[in-house]
Design a protein around this motif. Structure first.
Motif, PDB file in Angstrom:
ATOM      1  N   SER A  19       0.917  -1.247  -0.141  1.00 18.57           N
ATOM      2  CA  SER A  19       0.119  -0.003   0.073  1.00 18.57           C
ATOM      3  C   SER A  19       0.880   1.154  -0.089  1.00 18.57           C
ATOM      4  O   SER A  19       1.959   1.111   0.581  1.00 18.57           O
ATOM      5  N   GLY A  20       0.295   2.322  -0.656  1.00 19.01           N
ATOM      6  CA  GLY A  20       1.148   3.639  -0.578  1.00 19.01           C
ATOM      7  C   GLY A  20       1.285   4.406   0.432  1.00 19.01           C
ATOM      8  O   GLY A  20       0.541   4.051   1.547  1.00 19.01           O
ATOM      9  N   MET A  21       1.815   5.662   0.674  1.00 17.15           N
ATOM     10  CA  MET A  21       1.906   6.360   1.691  1.00 17.15           C
ATOM     11  C   MET A  21       0.850   7.333   2.237  1.00 17.15           C
ATOM     12  O   MET A  21       0.730   7.706   2.990  1.00 17.15           O
TER      13      MET A  21
ATOM     14  N   ALA B 102       3.857  14.163  -0.933  1.00 18.90           N
ATOM     15  CA  ALA B 102       2.540  14.373  -0.457  1.00 18.90           C
ATOM     16  C   ALA B 102       1.445  14.478  -1.847  1.00 18.90           C
ATOM     17  O   ALA B 102       0.368  14.230  -1.664  1.00 18.90           O
ATOM     18  N   GLY B 103       2.068  14.470  -2.826  1.00 22.78           N
ATOM     19  CA  GLY B 103       1.328  14.696  -4.120  1.00 22.78           C
ATOM     20  C   GLY B 103       0.789  16.042  -4.384  1.00 22.78           C
ATOM     21  O   GLY B 103       0.004  16.358  -5.123  1.00 22.78           O
ATOM     22  N   ILE B 104       1.219  16.907  -3.340  1.00 21.70           N
ATOM     23  CA  ILE B 104       0.783  18.451  -3.541  1.00 21.70           C
ATOM     24  C   ILE B 104       2.121  19.191  -3.009  1.00 21.70           C
ATOM     25  O   ILE B 104       2.791  18.853  -2.485  1.00 21.70           O
ATOM     26  N   GLU B 105       2.019  20.409  -3.783  1.00 22.12           N
ATOM     27  CA  GLU B 105       3.073  21.384  -3.280  1.00 22.12           C
ATOM     28  C   GLU B 105       2.956  21.850  -1.628  1.00 22.12           C
ATOM     29  O   GLU B 105       2.095  22.101  -1.131  1.00 22.12           O
ATOM     30  N   THR B 106       4.217  21.637  -1.020  1.00 20.27           N
ATOM     31  CA  THR B 106       4.306  21.729   0.337  1.00 20.27           C
ATOM     32  C   THR B 106       5.030  22.954   0.940  1.00 20.27           C
ATOM     33  O   THR B 106       4.995  23.355   1.984  1.00 20.27           O
ATOM     34  N   TRP B 107       5.739  23.505  -0.239  1.00 23.43           N
ATOM     35  CA  TRP B 107       6.690  24.555   0.211  1.00 23.43           C
ATOM     36  C   TRP B 107       7.799  24.070   1.367  1.00 23.43           C
ATOM     37  O   TRP B 107       8.494  25.020   1.866  1.00 23.43           O
TER      38      TRP B 107
END
Ligand code: FAD
Length: 501
Positions: free
Chosen positions: A51-53, A362-367
């Protein structure tokens, strides 16, 4: 079922064990590998083995009610963790007071869950930590052998410079360079050619699909695909998954008697039985091997074990931290889960640091720019036997982790000053900027030349060998699995030549 009397037994199936099993098998020695975790080759209901994170299920974690991810929070929200049913999942986090240790569980040990960074230690540091090991032989023969067998490869640098997946690494490199710091490419056991196909959209995503610490469904050359496949291929090696060694005893005639517990993946006990062998190789990892031996010494089942067993344990100076980037400095939402670059400031005379530039998958920009820093922390922990719980436990205090933080802070204060940036305080569950309550790199406990001779023969117990990360005295200065593999290659060669007539 597993055989009950065998010429050689190997406990565990991580790096040290996999090397040992292959070389024993090649030498014609009938060998049984006992591994407490699962063989990870069956797809689950979703068609995937792991399973993925981002949406971990029971396959992620070794018998817990909730996952325990290293990045506990984001903007202080517990977004990473999930309640799950108890199961023989692939990642464990073992708690000992102020320190917890992440471990891989399964056929392949840590290779199933690790970041695949395959780094040969700096030669002068290797000579310092293991002065009795012939460095010419290590660097001329055993490191190259280990790298070849593990399938180590390098990122295509032209692709690295223009791909989306390593934008986060290029940003961290730029920030390091502004502080006058150098970076180094890091070789890997993840197949970079496969990763290029992932980015191109021509192959299913794994490293680029937020798969790291709970296993990779593609691309990773884990031990089950390298050393262990070759070991089984000799026709002499049997691997028994979901078989945990609970106890080791040595009879007066020199035979080892192991108490083995076999479970099903839900944890139900199927049987407890004895395995006998004249040759026992311990590769249960720094924590697993040391626990077995300390308990055996204190309960009297292995007479002859000395006081050095249980000493010299370290975290490889691990400390994790995040930096907050300016809004215009994006890391990208697509991030390769396998690092390919590190900040190398090991030459610093006061605070040597090798910091891997880690992804935030995270699959999104987190800066956020994330780092796992390896520092030269001189503190060492030790194991003692706790009779109340009948368990060997690690003694390590929070204060012993402070030198790791001091070193990482010295480096990243420089990076922040040069870039006008600050630390992230929202990543580790509370407001701390530096997380060193866990390690990915447990090392030591049965140190080469102290608890064992110079080739892993346990002092005072003929026929007993240690093959894994517990031989290394607490630190390698880089990610440790290449060192563990190469040392195991060196040691087993000597043992086969001199102890197996
Ligand atoms: P392990 O690989 O830990 O294998 C021990 C095996 O023994 C396990 O499979 C365990 O289930 C089994 N076992 C334990 N006790 C028993 C028992 N009583 N009976 C039966 N079986 C038992 N290192 C790097 O070099 N590069 C990296 O990028 C990197 N990233 C990492 C990321 C994570 C998340 C983690 C957890 C580790 C990482 N490491 C990395 C560290 C590396 O994986 C370890 O140093 C390495 O796996 C240790 O090898 P070993 O042979 O000592 O034992």
């Amino acid at each position: 079922g597993a055989p009950r009397r065998v010429p050689a037994v190997v406990v565990g199936s991580g790096y040290g064990s996999a090397v040992t099993a292959l070389r024993l098998g090649e030498a014609g020695v009938e060998t049984l590998v006992l591994e407490m975790g699962q063989l990870w080759n069956q797809p689950g209901p979703d068609g995937k083995v792991f399973s993925g994170m981002l949406n971990p299920d029971r396959r992620s974690t070794w018998f817990k009610d909730r996952t325990e991810a290293p990045l506990a929070s984001f903007l202080w929200l517990d977004l990473a963790n999930r309640d799950i049913p108890r199961y023989a999942g692939v990642l464990d986090r073992v708690h000992f007071g102020d320190m917890s240790v992440y471990l891989g569980r399964g056929v392949g040990g840590g290779s199933l869950v690790n970041g695949a960074m395959a780094v040969v230690p700096k030669r002068d540091y290797f000579e310092e930590i293991l002065p009795n090991v012939d460095a010419d032989a290590m660097y001329g023969t055993y490191f190259p052998r280990a790298r070849a067998m593990l399938g180590v490869n390098e990122v295509d640098q032209a692709w690295f410079e223009e791909c989306d997946s390593y934008q986060y690494a290029r940003l961290s490199r730029r920030h390091a360079q502004r502080a006058g710091l150098g970076t180094a490419f890091v070789p890997s056991t993840y197949d970079f050619a496969y990763m290029q196909q992932e980015e191109a959209g021509t192959a299913p995503r794994s490293a680029l699909g937020s798969e790291v610490i709970y296993g990779n469904n593609h691309g990773k050359r884990s031990l089950d695909k390298s050393y262990l496949a070759a070991a089984v291929g000799t026709g002499k090696v049997t691997i028994a998954p979901l078989h945990e060694v609970r106890e080791v005893e040595r009879r007066a005639d020199g035979t080892f008697v192991l108490t083995v517990r076999r479970i099903d993946p839900e944890g139900a006990e199927l049987e407890v039985f004895a395995v006998e062998t004249p040759r026992l190789f311990l590769g249960a990892g720094s924590v697993g091997t040391t626990q077995l031996l300390v308990r055996a010494r204190e309960t009297g089942t292995l007479p002859g074990l000395g006081e050095a067993v249980g000493q010299g344990w370290g975290t490889n100076g691990n400390v994790m931290l995040g930096r907050a980037n300016h809004l215009w400095d994006t890391t990208g939402s697509l991030q390769a889960g396998m690092p390919a670059l590190g900040i190398d400031n090991w030459a610093d005379p006061v605070h040597p640091v090798f910091a891997e530039i880690a992804p935030v998958p995270a699959g999104i920009e987190t800066w956020a720019s994330l780092y796992l820093a390896i520092t030269r922390n001189p503190e060492r922990g030790h194991f003692t036997y706790d009779a109340a719980t009948d368990r060997a436990v690690l003694n390590w205090t929070a204060a012993q982790g402070q030198p790791s933080i001091d070193a990482a802070k010295a480096l990243f204060d420089r990076v922040n000053d040069a870039n006008g940036t600050i630390y992230r305080h929202d990543l580790f569950g509370d407001t701390r900027a530096f997380e060193n309550r866990f390690t990915y790199h447990p090392l030591g406990g049965c140190v080469l030349g102290a608890a064992t001779d110079d080739h892993g023969r346990v002092k005072g117990v003929p026929g007993l060998y240690v093959t894994d990360g517990s031989l290394i005295p607490g630190s390698t200065g880089v990610n440790p699995f290449v060192t563990i593999t190469a040392l195991a290659e060196r040691n087993v060669e000597d043992v086969l030549a001199r102890d197996f007539g």
